[in-house]
Scaffold this motif. Structure first.
Motif, PDB file in Angstrom:
ATOM      1  N   LEU A  41       0.833  -1.207   0.000  1.00 37.85           N
ATOM      2  CA  LEU A  41       0.000   0.000   0.000  1.00 37.85           C
ATOM      3  C   LEU A  41       0.865   1.254   0.000  1.00 37.85           C
ATOM      4  CD1 LEU A  41      -2.701  -1.122   2.602  1.00 37.85           C
ATOM      5  CD2 LEU A  41      -2.975  -0.987   0.120  1.00 37.85           C
ATOM      6  N   VAL A  48      -3.700   3.516   4.306  1.00 35.65           N
ATOM      7  CA  VAL A  48      -3.579   2.243   5.010  1.00 35.65           C
ATOM      8  C   VAL A  48      -4.673   2.128   6.063  1.00 35.65           C
ATOM      9  CG1 VAL A  48      -2.093   0.828   6.476  1.00 35.65           C
ATOM     10  CG2 VAL A  48      -1.087   2.189   4.618  1.00 35.65           C
ATOM     11  N   ILE A 120      -7.566   6.138  -3.990  1.00 33.37           N
ATOM     12  CA  ILE A 120      -7.073   4.759  -4.103  1.00 33.37           C
ATOM     13  C   ILE A 120      -6.884   4.376  -5.568  1.00 33.37           C
ATOM     14  CG2 ILE A 120      -7.548   2.328  -3.648  1.00 33.37           C
ATOM     15  CD1 ILE A 120      -9.014   3.101  -1.136  1.00 33.37           C
ATOM     16  N   TYR A 178      -4.740  -4.689   0.591  1.00 32.68           N
ATOM     17  CA  TYR A 178      -5.700  -4.569   1.680  1.00 32.68           C
ATOM     18  C   TYR A 178      -6.039  -5.940   2.278  1.00 32.68           C
ATOM     19  CZ  TYR A 178      -6.260   0.321   0.578  1.00 32.68           C
ATOM     20  OH  TYR A 178      -6.012   1.660   0.389  1.00 32.68           O
TER      21      TYR A 178
END
Length: 377
Positions: A41, A48, A120, A178
């Protein structure tokens, strides 16, 4: 980095975070938050978070409201009715026949999806062959590689968004780094399941059955980018296939285009067989009714742009806009605003800008007519 040493699900007697899932026996909670990869990430410059509480902090919303948006409180995690769903549903008739369901997120969910897109998804690279709904790319960049080719092959993917199901979206977020818990929550925030009371647009009640499983909704701001990420492997394989045949490949959403020279044209039979196999293996479906082979003697268009010798708007599109502008000048703009655009002048100016982008000479001709219009009529 918070990761689990293995893929084993961790069970705890006390809920490890808000809305943790119960185990099958109902005696413990499942902790699915520990198998994320924070380094991945960070390398992608992504936010995060590992569990719903941290997701809520990032979204600046109460965790209960986010759970509500994911249908956590309903049976089978799906909307109970059209009225309680988080999407507006609109059936649009397709020119080729049948209907398409547009699922537009309501205000709160749209704001969440906009943030997921901006912070994202748009930080994640897509394949170079993908041109649809990507900053810096357009129908023009999609068309340019196919200018002045002997043959242009156009194919279409059937039900592009609807065929991308919830499990594939979860896999995308998991691949970014994730945790399983967050993959599920982000997947539910960016997918839709049509409610069972959704009216059918025709006498065929089966028209809405295909939208009942959770899928990528056409109408959500996150869907085009997620679709591009899901099609990454498809783009890799089709780009490689095109290269083997000395051809060029681009994709704009569900429109696939290949182009090449005489040798490519001679090899189309075997090329089509291999292309169909790849599309099927990547869990997409080819719409055979929309496949077209355009040779150099034909008018070759790619996403509406003529590419025979240079990029141009289609003659039909140019003539239609030119006629509207002439009528605006002769009869007044109000007579031509048949779709009731709130700012018709800005709408026409935008269409002229698009023409000018494709062909400056034609664009300037249209602009001259536009500037002669009396907008007080």
């Amino acid at each position: 980095m918070r990761t689990s040493p293995s893929d084993e699900v961790i069970k705890t007697k006390i809920s490890p975070y808000p809305f943790a899932r119960l185990s099958v026996d109902g005696k413990s909670f499942l902790d699915l938050s520990r198998d994320g990869h924070d380094e991945s990430l960070a390398n992608l410059h992504l936010p995060v978070f590992h569990h719903p509480g941290e997701l809520a902090s990032w979204l600046k919303l109460p965790v209960g409201k986010i759970a509500w948006l994911t249908e956590r409180f309903t049976v089978a995690n799906r909307p109970l009715s059209v009225n309680t769903a988080h999407y507006h549903f609109t059936w649009l008739k397709k020119r080729s026949g049948g209907y398409r369901l547009i699922e537009s997120p309501k205000q709160i969910l749209r704001a969440v999806q906009d943030k997921i897109l901006a912070e994202i998804l748009e930080n994640v690279g897509v394949h170079d062959a993908a041109h649809g709904f990507i900053p810096g790319r357009s129908i023009l960049t999609n068309a340019l590689p196919h200018v002045n080719k002997v043959v242009v092959v156009k194919v279409d993917l059937e039900s592009f968004y609807r065929r991308i199901r919830f499990s594939r979206i979860v896999a995308i977020f998991r691949a970014l780094g994730y945790s399983r818990e967050m993959g599920i929550w982000l997947g539910r925030l960016t997918t839709s399941a049509a409610p069972s009371d959704l009216n059918s647009p025709s006498d065929d009640a089966r028209a809405n059955w295909e939208y009942l499983p959770r899928h990528l909704p056409q109408g959500a701001p996150t869907s085009p980018y997620l679709a591009n990420l899901c099609a990454y492997s498809l783009d890799v394989r089709l780009s490689g296939l095109a290269k083997r045949f000395g051809a060029t490949y681009t994709r704009y959403a569900d429109d696939l285009t290949f182009s090449g020279d005489e040798e490519f044209q001679k090899s189309l039979s075997i090329f089509f067989q291999l292309m169909r196999t790849i599309i099927k293996e990547e869990r997409f479906r080819l719409n055979s009714k929309k496949s077209r082979v355009l040779r150099i003697s034909d008018r070759q268009t790619v996403t509406g742009v003529v590419v025979n010798e240079a990029t141009n708007p289609s003659r039909k599109e140019f003539d239609r806009l030119k006629a509207i502008l002439h009528n605006c000048r002769k009869l007044g703009p109000a007579s031509q605003n048949k779709d009731n655009h709130e700012n018709f002048a800005a709408h026409l100016r935008g269409r002229i800008s698009h023409m000018n982008w494709l062909n400056p000479i034609k664009g300037q001709k249209l602009l001259a007519i536009y500037n002669a219009i009396d907008w007080s009529k």
